[in-house]
Motif scaffolding. Structure first.
Motif, mmCIF file in Angstrom:
data_model
loop_
_atom_site.group_PDB
_atom_site.id
_atom_site.type_symbol
_atom_site.label_atom_id
_atom_site.label_comp_id
_atom_site.label_asym_id
_atom_site.label_seq_id
_atom_site.Cartn_x
_atom_site.Cartn_y
_atom_site.Cartn_z
ATOM 1 N N GLN A 273 -6.659 4.162 22.615
ATOM 2 C CA GLN A 273 -8.011 4.612 22.933
ATOM 3 C C GLN A 273 -8.038 6.037 23.493
ATOM 4 N N SER A 274 -6.902 6.693 23.558
ATOM 5 C CA SER A 274 -6.816 7.984 24.243
ATOM 6 C C SER A 274 -7.374 9.125 23.401
ATOM 7 N N LEU A 275 -7.757 10.190 24.097
ATOM 8 C CA LEU A 275 -8.447 11.299 23.462
ATOM 9 C C LEU A 275 -7.510 12.216 22.695
ATOM 10 N N PHE A 276 -6.306 12.434 23.199
ATOM 11 C CA PHE A 276 -5.398 13.368 22.532
ATOM 12 C C PHE A 276 -5.019 12.889 21.126
ATOM 13 N N PRO A 277 -4.585 11.653 20.952
ATOM 14 C CA PRO A 277 -4.298 11.176 19.589
ATOM 15 C C PRO A 277 -5.511 11.240 18.670
ATOM 16 N N LEU A 278 -6.697 11.028 19.235
ATOM 17 C CA LEU A 278 -7.919 11.112 18.440
ATOM 18 C C LEU A 278 -8.103 12.522 17.891
ATOM 19 N N ALA A 279 -7.857 13.536 18.735
ATOM 20 C CA ALA A 279 -7.974 14.920 18.295
ATOM 21 C C ALA A 279 -6.901 15.268 17.275
ATOM 22 N N ALA A 280 -5.673 14.782 17.501
ATOM 23 C CA ALA A 280 -4.591 15.051 16.558
ATOM 24 C C ALA A 280 -4.898 14.452 15.190
ATOM 25 N N LYS A 281 -5.491 13.267 15.173
ATOM 26 C CA LYS A 281 -5.880 12.631 13.910
ATOM 27 C C LYS A 281 -6.925 13.467 13.185
ATOM 28 N N LYS A 282 -7.877 13.992 13.932
ATOM 29 C CA LYS A 282 -8.909 14.841 13.340
ATOM 30 C C LYS A 282 -8.296 16.104 12.737
ATOM 31 N N ALA A 283 -7.184 16.569 13.319
ATOM 32 C CA ALA A 283 -6.495 17.762 12.819
ATOM 33 C C ALA A 283 -5.541 17.452 11.673
ATOM 34 N N GLY A 284 -5.459 16.175 11.276
ATOM 35 C CA GLY A 284 -4.650 15.811 10.112
ATOM 36 C C GLY A 284 -3.323 15.169 10.415
ATOM 37 N N LEU A 285 -3.039 14.882 11.690
ATOM 38 C CA LEU A 285 -1.771 14.257 12.060
ATOM 39 C C LEU A 285 -1.981 12.757 12.256
ATOM 40 N N THR A 286 -1.239 11.951 11.525
ATOM 41 C CA THR A 286 -1.256 10.522 11.814
ATOM 42 C C THR A 286 -0.594 10.308 13.174
ATOM 43 N N TRP A 287 -0.757 9.142 13.724
ATOM 44 C CA TRP A 287 -0.151 8.831 15.015
ATOM 45 C C TRP A 287 1.373 8.995 14.950
ATOM 46 N N GLU A 288 1.983 8.506 13.882
ATOM 47 C CA GLU A 288 3.436 8.616 13.745
ATOM 48 C C GLU A 288 3.871 10.072 13.581
ATOM 49 N N GLN A 289 3.110 10.858 12.828
ATOM 50 C CA GLN A 289 3.430 12.283 12.662
ATOM 51 C C GLN A 289 3.302 13.035 13.973
ATOM 52 N N PHE A 290 2.285 12.705 14.741
ATOM 53 C CA PHE A 290 2.073 13.348 16.030
ATOM 54 C C PHE A 290 3.248 13.079 16.968
ATOM 55 N N VAL A 291 3.681 11.828 17.052
ATOM 56 C CA VAL A 291 4.802 11.485 17.921
ATOM 57 C C VAL A 291 6.079 12.180 17.451
ATOM 58 N N GLU A 292 6.300 12.226 16.140
ATOM 59 C CA GLU A 292 7.477 12.935 15.613
ATOM 60 C C GLU A 292 7.413 14.418 15.962
ATOM 61 N N TYR A 293 6.222 14.996 15.911
ATOM 62 C CA TYR A 293 6.054 16.408 16.263
ATOM 63 C C TYR A 293 6.413 16.645 17.733
ATOM 64 N N LEU A 294 6.039 15.715 18.610
ATOM 65 C CA LEU A 294 6.396 15.848 20.018
ATOM 66 C C LEU A 294 7.916 15.799 20.207
ATOM 67 N N ILE A 295 8.576 14.938 19.444
ATOM 68 C CA ILE A 295 10.041 14.867 19.525
ATOM 69 C C ILE A 295 10.655 16.212 19.129
ATOM 70 N N GLN A 296 10.128 16.809 18.071
ATOM 71 C CA GLN A 296 10.645 18.097 17.614
ATOM 72 C C GLN A 296 10.375 19.207 18.629
ATOM 73 N N LEU A 297 9.209 19.154 19.293
ATOM 74 C CA LEU A 297 8.928 20.124 20.355
ATOM 75 C C LEU A 297 9.953 20.001 21.486
ATOM 76 N N ALA A 298 10.264 18.759 21.856
ATOM 77 C CA ALA A 298 11.243 18.538 22.913
ATOM 78 C C ALA A 298 12.616 19.060 22.515
ATOM 79 N N LYS A 299 12.979 18.847 21.256
ATOM 80 C CA LYS A 299 14.279 19.308 20.763
ATOM 81 C C LYS A 299 14.419 20.819 20.872
ATOM 82 N N LYS A 300 13.286 21.541 20.621
ATOM 83 C CA LYS A 300 13.325 23.001 20.671
ATOM 84 C C LYS A 300 13.423 23.550 22.084
#
Length: 300
Positions: A273-300
């Motif tokens: 129900q959170s707002l951030f995933p809702l915005a990410a979905k609107k920008a074209g990121l599925t929930w799984e893609q968004f979480v994977e993107y966060l992992i990649q940010l952490a790696k960098k």
């Protein structure tokens, strides 16, 4: 490249329940074909991390409130050289303290509501409590123990209870207008989300999670140019505070056309129900893609 990912949830704050929901949602979204994943319900100490941090490539401390957003868990992860997603120690500590955040933003030209730190007696007699106002904790999130008073002060009984718990609180002028939140994600331009609580209520802890509020990404009733200005302002706040990877900036688009920033959240909610995933979905990121993107940010 397969990575060993540690999701840290739970924690020690009053927001533990939401932290568990957020962290478990993130854990479930991690693709087990791409990464080895493990969940750790943090108990507030560093013992387990001292023994196990070296087993992981990145950590995702999905923790809200004290311990999770105030630099404590971040300092432990840095001590054991474990890369993690989210803001560092200093930015986390700053944004957890709403007064310090507002002071820094105001010094950098960001419009914020008039506010003061008050004890019980000061609340009863302060000029700000004589009109529409908000009373909220200095530390914490999820609108826990936040009171919006349009017509009168808190009752003696209510104010006595809340000030006994906190000692001092933030007294803030109430700005009328459209309540919005603007997610910031490094590498993306996410949409503003308008928040419409139930009639006669506001976006408190209960209405954040009971599904009663409307949350509208890129709403038609707010001019596109105003939305663009709000997104620019949120990025400015993110940068002023020294945030990293992601944040969420809450603000009011006042009836006079001005924008007032209320606070910066360094680890926004990550539940269904959170707002951030809702915005990410609107920008074209599925929930799984968004979480994977966060992992990649952490790696960098």
């Amino acid at each position: 490249m397969l990575m060993r990912v540690l999701v840290i949830g739970g924690g020690i704050s009053d927001e533990r329940e939401v932290s568990l929901r957020s962290s478990k949602a993130v854990f479930d979204a991690i693709n087990a074909d791409l990464h080895q994943k493990e969940f750790y319900d943090w108990d507030g100490s560093e013992d387990w991390l001292a023994e196990n941090a070296q087993r992981f490539d990145v950590a995702m401390p999905i923790l809200h409130g004290i311990g999770g957003e105030d630099g404590q868990i971040q300092a432990i992860l840095e001590k054991y050289n474990l890369k993690y997603v989210g803001s560092g120690v200093q930015a986390s500590k700053l944004c957890m303290d709403k007064i310090s955040t507002q002071k820094l933003l105001a010094e950098n030209g960001v419009r914020v509501p008039a506010q003061a730190v008050v004890n019980h007696d000061e609340y009863l007699n302060h000029e700000l409590s004589g009109g529409p106002h908000v009373l909220k904790p200095i530390l914490g999130g999820s609108s826990l123990d936040t009171y919006l008073q349009r017509d009168d002060k808190l009752s003696d009984e209510q104010s006595s209870v809340v000030f006994t718990k906190y000692g001092k609180m933030i007294l803030e002028e109430l700005i009328e207008g459209d309540e919005v939140t603007v997610p910031v994600l490094d590498g993306y331009d996410l949409p503003l989300i308008a928040i419409i609580p139930p009639e006669g209520a506001f976006f408190d802890y209960e209405n954040k999670y009971n599904g009663a509020s409307q949350e509208i990404p890129a709403p038609d009733f707010i001019d596109a140019s105003i939305q663009g200005a709000a997104r620019s302002l949120s990025r400015k706040c993110h940068d002023i505070a020294g945030c990293r990877h992601l944040s969420r900036v809450d603000m009011i688009l006042a009836e006079n056309g001005e924008m007032y920033v209320l606070e910066i959240n360094t680890m926004p909610g990550m539940t269904s129900q959170s707002l951030f995933p809702l915005a990410a979905k609107k920008a074209g990121l599925t929930w799984e893609q968004f979480v994977e993107y966060l992992i990649q940010l952490a790696k960098k």
